[in-house]
Scaffold this motif. Structure first.
Motif, PDB file in Angstrom:
ATOM      1  N   TYR A 109       0.832  -1.195   0.000  1.00 54.53           N
ATOM      2  CA  TYR A 109       0.000   0.000   0.000  1.00 54.53           C
ATOM      3  C   TYR A 109       0.872   1.252   0.000  1.00 54.53           C
ATOM      4  CZ  TYR A 109      -4.114  -2.834   0.492  1.00 54.53           C
ATOM      5  OH  TYR A 109      -5.108  -3.742   0.248  1.00 54.53           O
ATOM      6  N   ASP A 110       0.481   2.200  -0.847  1.00 57.11           N
ATOM      7  CA  ASP A 110       1.306   3.378  -1.083  1.00 57.11           C
ATOM      8  C   ASP A 110       0.947   4.569  -0.196  1.00 57.11           C
ATOM      9  OD1 ASP A 110       0.432   2.168  -4.111  1.00 57.11           O
ATOM     10  OD2 ASP A 110       2.574   2.266  -3.639  1.00 57.11           O
ATOM     11  N   TYR A 111      -0.304   4.678   0.164  1.00 56.82           N
ATOM     12  CA  TYR A 111      -0.773   5.850   0.907  1.00 56.82           C
ATOM     13  C   TYR A 111      -1.569   5.390   2.121  1.00 56.82           C
ATOM     14  CZ  TYR A 111       0.411   8.009  -3.526  1.00 56.82           C
ATOM     15  OH  TYR A 111       1.074   8.415  -4.661  1.00 56.82           O
ATOM     16  N   TRP A 112      -1.401   6.142   3.204  1.00 56.99           N
ATOM     17  CA  TRP A 112      -2.031   5.779   4.474  1.00 56.99           C
ATOM     18  C   TRP A 112      -2.707   6.981   5.096  1.00 56.99           C
ATOM     19  CZ3 TRP A 112      -1.892   0.819   6.571  1.00 56.99           C
ATOM     20  CH2 TRP A 112      -1.108  -0.102   5.873  1.00 56.99           C
ATOM     21  N   GLY A 113      -3.850   6.724   5.713  1.00 53.89           N
ATOM     22  CA  GLY A 113      -4.498   7.745   6.502  1.00 53.89           C
ATOM     23  C   GLY A 113      -3.866   7.831   7.880  1.00 53.89           C
ATOM     24  N   GLN A 114      -4.369   8.749   8.680  1.00 59.87           N
ATOM     25  CA  GLN A 114      -3.766   9.026   9.978  1.00 59.87           C
ATOM     26  C   GLN A 114      -4.218   8.063  11.075  1.00 59.87           C
ATOM     27  OE1 GLN A 114      -6.519  10.277   9.035  1.00 59.87           O
ATOM     28  NE2 GLN A 114      -7.782  10.636  10.826  1.00 59.87           N
ATOM     29  N   GLY A 115      -5.239   7.295  10.830  1.00 58.82           N
ATOM     30  CA  GLY A 115      -5.719   6.350  11.829  1.00 58.82           C
ATOM     31  C   GLY A 115      -6.842   6.910  12.678  1.00 58.82           C
ATOM     32  N   THR A 116      -7.714   6.016  13.093  1.00 60.48           N
ATOM     33  CA  THR A 116      -8.800   6.381  13.999  1.00 60.48           C
ATOM     34  C   THR A 116      -8.895   5.307  15.072  1.00 60.48           C
ATOM     35  OG1 THR A 116     -11.143   7.032  14.109  1.00 60.48           O
ATOM     36  CG2 THR A 116     -10.587   5.284  12.545  1.00 60.48           C
ATOM     37  N   GLN A 117      -9.041   5.742  16.317  1.00 60.13           N
ATOM     38  CA  GLN A 117      -9.014   4.813  17.458  1.00 60.13           C
ATOM     39  C   GLN A 117     -10.378   4.146  17.641  1.00 60.13           C
ATOM     40  OE1 GLN A 117      -6.396   4.026  19.803  1.00 60.13           O
ATOM     41  NE2 GLN A 117      -7.893   2.454  20.384  1.00 60.13           N
TER      42      GLN A 117
END
Length: 122
Positions: A109-117
């Motif tokens: 995977y090339d792009y990632w979001g910031q994450g959500t808890q």
């Protein structure tokens, strides 16, 4: 490509949450999309993935039958419906975009979001 995940929170075991990921800056319909998660002290693990046109999906065994991944290419969004949540689902959830591979491996995977808890209480 920028990815913005949302929808996390605190829920009791057995409850449901719906995560969303909004994509911008690229050609969303050209990307395979995935959700991964990382619990404290553990490695990031695959959760679910969906192909470019939404016609194919794949799930980790641990979430199969409880989670559903979907996408709306007109709105540039991918979602993860999570039902029958368990305490072991507690983690930071990340959406990711792959421009090339249909894959369950994070390094594809090339792009990632910031994450959500997501926190599931027992």
């Amino acid at each position: 490509v920028q990815l913005q995940a949302s929808g996390g929170g605190l829920v009791q075991a057995g409850g449901s949450l719906r995560l969303s990921c909004a994509a911008s800056g690229g050609t969303f319909s050209g990307d395979n999309m995935g959700w991964f998660r990382q619990a404290p002290g553990k490695e990031r693990e695959f959760v679910a993935a969906i192909s470019r046109n939404g016609g194919s999906t794949i799930y980790a065994d641990s979430v199969k039958g409880r989670f559903t991944i979907s996408r709306d290419n007109a709105k540039n969004t991918v979602s993860l419906q999570m039902n029958s949540l368990k305490p072991e689902d507690t983690a930071v959830y990340y959406c990711a975009a792959s421009t090339m591979a249909w894959s369950i491996r994070s390094h594809d995977y090339d792009y990632w979001g910031q994450g959500t808890q997501v926190t599931v209480s027992s």
